[in-house]
Design an enzyme around this catalytic site. Structure first.
Site, short mmCIF file in Angstrom:
data_model
loop_
_atom_site.label_atom_id
_atom_site.label_comp_id
_atom_site.label_asym_id
_atom_site.label_seq_id
_atom_site.Cartn_x
_atom_site.Cartn_y
_atom_site.Cartn_z
N SER A 143 84.35 -49.56 92.28
CA SER A 143 84.07 -48.65 93.73
C SER A 143 84.13 -49.46 94.34
O SER A 143 84.95 -48.59 95.83
CB SER A 143 82.55 -47.92 93.41
OG SER A 143 81.60 -48.35 93.15
N HIS B 29 75.54 -56.97 98.16
CA HIS B 29 74.37 -56.88 97.24
C HIS B 29 73.05 -56.24 97.17
O HIS B 29 73.12 -55.78 98.25
CB HIS B 29 73.93 -58.68 97.40
CG HIS B 29 72.83 -58.98 96.24
ND1 HIS B 29 73.05 -59.18 94.67
CD2 HIS B 29 70.80 -58.47 96.24
CE1 HIS B 29 71.84 -58.77 94.05
NE2 HIS B 29 70.64 -58.37 94.77
N ASN C 3 79.94 -61.19 100.36
CA ASN C 3 79.62 -60.61 99.51
C ASN C 3 78.66 -59.06 99.72
O ASN C 3 78.16 -59.43 101.19
CB ASN C 3 78.44 -61.16 98.36
CG ASN C 3 78.30 -60.48 96.88
OD1 ASN C 3 78.98 -60.37 96.83
ND2 ASN C 3 76.98 -61.32 96.74
N MET D 72 81.25 -61.42 89.20
CA MET D 72 80.10 -61.40 88.60
C MET D 72 80.16 -63.20 88.28
O MET D 72 80.15 -63.31 87.26
CB MET D 72 79.79 -60.34 87.48
CG MET D 72 79.70 -58.76 87.25
SD MET D 72 78.74 -58.18 88.36
CE MET D 72 77.38 -58.53 87.61
N ARG D 73 80.23 -63.61 89.18
CA ARG D 73 80.60 -65.08 89.47
C ARG D 73 80.12 -65.86 90.24
O ARG D 73 80.08 -65.32 91.70
CB ARG D 73 81.95 -65.45 89.25
CG ARG D 73 82.81 -66.41 88.29
CD ARG D 73 84.09 -66.01 87.80
NE ARG D 73 84.70 -64.98 86.63
CZ ARG D 73 84.07 -65.55 85.65
NH1 ARG D 73 83.72 -66.27 84.91
NH2 ARG D 73 84.22 -64.85 84.24
C1 GRF Z 1 77.63 -52.99 93.30
O1 GRF Z 1 76.68 -52.61 93.22
C2 GRF Z 1 77.56 -54.36 93.75
O2 GRF Z 1 76.76 -53.94 95.81
C3 GRF Z 1 76.69 -55.36 93.16
O3 GRF Z 1 77.60 -55.17 91.49
C4 GRF Z 1 77.91 -53.93 92.42
C5 GRF Z 1 79.50 -53.55 92.25
O4 GRF Z 1 80.14 -52.60 91.67
N1 GRF Z 1 77.47 -56.97 93.76
P1 GRF Z 1 81.09 -51.50 91.68
O5 GRF Z 1 82.27 -52.38 90.07
O6 GRF Z 1 81.48 -51.70 92.73
O7 GRF Z 1 81.69 -50.17 91.52
#
Ligand code: GRF
Length: 208
Positions: free
Chosen positions: A13, A119, A117, A95-96
């Site tokens: 998203s 978070h 990034n 996720m890395r």
């Molecule tokens: C989000 O909550 C972002 O802050 C975190 O991972 C999630 C990814 O969500 N780092 P999406 O794939 O962008 O919907």
């Protein structure tokens, strides 16, 4: 023209939000999306909706040693970034952990990287996985979203911008995450827009 690559692993998203935002910006474009998971819905969606963005699926090689695996993976990612003359990287649910290969290639003169990034907590609280869940279970009345520069640590780089949001008494976890997601999209758009206007991003506070 500033050329940004977005990195994503999952639902995406935030990646979609950044692509939409960039469409309305002058002086900045997103010609490249790096995806590291074959299962990401972005692989189908982005070529349909954003034909000017190339999607590169780059999965890590099946190597046992984590350091070598990351180095080989990042070397391939870096070659793709260079082929697209990328100036800045925006991680959006990637996720890395980023390693020295990419950090070195995107280091600015002040030592801070040009890798950003998002978070879902008020860092330094709740770094790492499941930050919404961690904040919720800890009973935080106020939580928030952080945009920060990436360094070699886990969500430890200098903060660019933070925005808080309340946890309402009646909130279930789902509702809490939903509220946070809205803030994520607004805040990441703001930071991308600032980059397009100012040509760079700076830490919120310079630590002395
Ligand atoms: C989000 O909550 C972002 O802050 C975190 O991972 C999630 C990814 O969500 N780092 P999406 O794939 O962008 O919907």
């Amino acid at each position: 023209m500033i050329r940004v690559a977005v990195f994503a692993s999952g639902a995406g998203s935030n990646a979609i939000n950044l692509l939409k935002t960039a469409n309305g910006l002058e002086g900045l474009q997103i010609p490249l999306l790096i995806v590291d998971q074959q299962t990401s819905p972005l692989l189908e969606r982005v070529p349909e909706e954003f034909p000017n963005t190339e999607v590169a699926l780059i999965t890590p090689p099946p190597m046992k040693d984590a350091r070598s695996r990351r180095e080989v993976h990042e070397t391939e990612v870096l070659a793709t970034l260079k082929a697209h003359s990328i100036d800045w990287c925006f991680l959006a649910g990637y996720m890395r952990l980023v390693g020295p290969t990419l950090l070195r290639a995107f280091r600015q003169e002040n030592g801070i990287s040009k890798i950003v990034n998002i978070h879902p907590s008020l860092l330094p609280k709740y770094p790492g996985l499941n930050a919404y869940e961690q904040a919720f279970q800890a009973g935080e009345k106020i939580s928030g979203i952080t945009i920060h520069f990436v360094d070699e640590g886990m969500d430890t780089g200098p903060v660019i911008q933070q925005k808080s949001f309340p946890r309402e008494k009646r909130d279930e976890l789902e509702k809490f995450i939903e509220r946070g997601k809205q803030i994520e999209w607004t805040l990441y758009s703001e930071v991308l827009t600032r980059l397009s206007r100012e040509g760079t991003l700076r830490p919120e506070k310079i630590k002395s």
